[in-house]
Structure formats: C-alpha cells, structure tokens
Design an enzyme around this catalytic site. Sequence first.
Site, mmCIF file in Angstrom:
data_model
loop_
_atom_site.group_PDB
_atom_site.id
_atom_site.type_symbol
_atom_site.label_atom_id
_atom_site.label_comp_id
_atom_site.label_asym_id
_atom_site.label_seq_id
_atom_site.Cartn_x
_atom_site.Cartn_y
_atom_site.Cartn_z
ATOM 1 N N LYS A 98 0.878 -1.165 -0.206
ATOM 2 C CA LYS A 98 -0.013 -0.047 0.124
ATOM 3 C C LYS A 98 0.937 1.199 -0.126
ATOM 4 O O LYS A 98 2.151 1.189 0.450
ATOM 5 C CB LYS A 98 -0.899 -0.093 1.025
ATOM 6 C CG LYS A 98 -1.977 -1.409 1.286
ATOM 7 C CD LYS A 98 -2.984 -1.135 2.471
ATOM 8 C CE LYS A 98 -3.743 -2.452 2.260
ATOM 9 N NZ LYS A 98 -5.005 -2.226 3.384
ATOM 10 N N TYR A 130 -12.978 -1.908 -3.149
ATOM 11 C CA TYR A 130 -13.372 -1.830 -1.983
ATOM 12 C C TYR A 130 -14.614 -1.545 -1.647
ATOM 13 O O TYR A 130 -15.089 -1.358 -0.749
ATOM 14 C CB TYR A 130 -12.448 -0.597 -1.048
ATOM 15 C CG TYR A 130 -11.006 -1.070 -0.846
ATOM 16 C CD1 TYR A 130 -11.059 -1.926 0.237
ATOM 17 C CD2 TYR A 130 -9.992 -0.414 -1.225
ATOM 18 C CE1 TYR A 130 -9.643 -2.516 0.394
ATOM 19 C CE2 TYR A 130 -8.787 -0.635 -1.029
ATOM 20 C CZ TYR A 130 -8.526 -1.765 -0.220
ATOM 21 O OH TYR A 130 -7.256 -1.928 0.226
ATOM 22 N N ASN A 179 -1.984 0.225 6.764
ATOM 23 C CA ASN A 179 -1.674 -1.288 7.470
ATOM 24 C C ASN A 179 -0.742 -1.841 6.192
ATOM 25 O O ASN A 179 -0.373 -3.150 6.257
ATOM 26 C CB ASN A 179 -2.763 -2.040 7.797
ATOM 27 C CG ASN A 179 -3.698 -2.492 6.803
ATOM 28 O OD1 ASN A 179 -3.625 -2.114 5.604
ATOM 29 N ND2 ASN A 179 -4.897 -2.878 7.160
ATOM 30 N N HIS A 218 -2.021 -5.644 1.681
ATOM 31 C CA HIS A 218 -3.313 -6.047 1.473
ATOM 32 C C HIS A 218 -3.165 -7.865 1.265
ATOM 33 O O HIS A 218 -2.295 -7.906 0.291
ATOM 34 C CB HIS A 218 -4.189 -5.404 0.555
ATOM 35 C CG HIS A 218 -5.452 -6.117 0.065
ATOM 36 N ND1 HIS A 218 -6.599 -6.175 0.772
ATOM 37 C CD2 HIS A 218 -5.653 -7.109 -0.940
ATOM 38 C CE1 HIS A 218 -7.589 -6.877 0.176
ATOM 39 N NE2 HIS A 218 -6.965 -7.427 -0.921
ATOM 40 N N GLU A 255 -10.079 -10.042 -7.386
ATOM 41 C CA GLU A 255 -8.739 -9.168 -7.308
ATOM 42 C C GLU A 255 -7.960 -9.195 -8.174
ATOM 43 O O GLU A 255 -7.203 -8.176 -8.788
ATOM 44 C CB GLU A 255 -8.339 -8.980 -5.873
ATOM 45 C CG GLU A 255 -9.609 -8.699 -4.954
ATOM 46 C CD GLU A 255 -9.110 -8.749 -3.483
ATOM 47 O OE1 GLU A 255 -8.058 -9.282 -2.985
ATOM 48 O OE2 GLU A 255 -9.926 -8.525 -2.657
HETATM 49 P P1 CMP Z 1 -7.570 -4.477 4.087
HETATM 50 O O1 CMP Z 1 -7.855 -5.774 4.957
HETATM 51 O O2 CMP Z 1 -6.267 -4.706 3.016
HETATM 52 O O3 CMP Z 1 -8.819 -4.036 3.328
HETATM 53 C C1 CMP Z 1 -9.952 -3.454 4.025
HETATM 54 C C2 CMP Z 1 -8.985 -2.327 4.333
HETATM 55 O O4 CMP Z 1 -10.046 -1.140 5.279
HETATM 56 C C3 CMP Z 1 -7.975 -2.703 5.542
HETATM 57 O O5 CMP Z 1 -7.029 -3.241 4.970
HETATM 58 C C4 CMP Z 1 -7.778 -1.288 6.304
HETATM 59 O O6 CMP Z 1 -7.012 -0.608 5.420
HETATM 60 C C5 CMP Z 1 -9.039 -0.492 6.119
HETATM 61 N N1 CMP Z 1 -9.879 -0.586 7.459
HETATM 62 C C6 CMP Z 1 -10.258 -1.542 7.919
HETATM 63 N N2 CMP Z 1 -10.749 -1.398 9.145
HETATM 64 C C7 CMP Z 1 -10.488 -0.246 9.471
HETATM 65 C C8 CMP Z 1 -10.841 0.850 10.521
HETATM 66 N N3 CMP Z 1 -11.426 0.385 11.649
HETATM 67 N N4 CMP Z 1 -10.417 1.999 10.335
HETATM 68 C C9 CMP Z 1 -9.933 2.334 9.226
HETATM 69 N N5 CMP Z 1 -9.426 1.685 8.252
HETATM 70 C C10 CMP Z 1 -9.792 0.450 8.289
#
Ligand code: CMP
Length: 138
Positions: A10, A50, A113, A116, A127
């Site tokens: 990311k 998303y 984070n 993914h 995807e």
């Molecule tokens: P990912 O699991 O890759 O795909 C969904 C994304 O939504 C996740 O990573 C985070 O980047 C984002 N995400 C999920 N939960 C939260 C949250 N509580 N607050 C902000 N971002 C979130």
Amino acid sequence: MSNTTLMMIKPDALENGHIGNILEKVTSAGFRIKALKLTQLTVNDAESFYRVHKERPFFGELVNFMTRGPIVAAILEKENAVSDFRTLIGSTNPAEAAEGTLRKLYASSMGENAVHGSDSDENAAIEASFYFSQRERF
Ligand code: CMP
C-alpha cells in the site's frame, strides 16, 4: 482450494521505502510471484476495489489513503496461498499483529496497514482480474 492470492503493497509502505523488504519476505516465505506491477489507483478504482466496505465509516478515509500514491500489486502462488499469506501479513490492526508479520514490521495503524491480502479464494480471483490480464500472468 485455489493456490493464488492477490497482494497489494500500500502507499504507506512505498512512501517508507519498504517494497524491497516486503518482496524479500514474501518470496522467502515460499510465495512465487506470478504477476507484478507498480500502479496508482484512481478514486473510481479504489471505490470499486473496496465496494464491499462502502457503507463502513472508514470508507472515505480508505479511498483517500489508497489513491494518494502508487501501490505494488502482485499475484502470489503457493499451496494454501490465501490463508498462508494472511498469516504472513498479520492482523488488520498492526498493534495486534504477531511478531515478525509484515504489518507488525511495516504498518502504523489500522487504516495504513502496509499490505493487503485477499480474504478468500473467490476474492483472490476477482482481485487478480482487477489488476492483471491473462498475458500479464506467468
Ligand atoms: P485490508 O484488509 O487490506 O482491506 C480493507 C481495509 O480497510 C483494511 O485493510 C484497512 O486498510 C481498512 N480498514 C479496516 N478497518 C478499518 C478501520 N477500523 N479504520 C480504518 N481503516 C480500516
């Protein structure tokens, strides 16, 4: 069970110079890179990728984050790829991620984070098609 998953490195991880370290850990863990590209999502792209999260309160923040700079997308191949890759990346919240996982090492928050990984074989296929044509897969 399928043997592929879709990874994104990311924007936060690219900004912090972690592409090389992440790819090294991914291949050392036994994943083969079947497809790879550096690209940047438009707002439309991110909203589409998303779409399952569009009612969530963090959706706008997620789209802003994912479009603010380039990402690396890859199809990874390994037996049990979806599950094994989710183990390698760790919990969505890096504060809860296990030691040695990619999110523990490289992520700063739940939103930003670093990496993914697809959450099911079905989504891995969807995807992968979002990013790669058949002729880009090896
Ligand atoms: P990912 O699991 O890759 O795909 C969904 C994304 O939504 C996740 O990573 C985070 O980047 C984002 N995400 C999920 N939960 C939260 C949250 N509580 N607050 C902000 N971002 C979130």
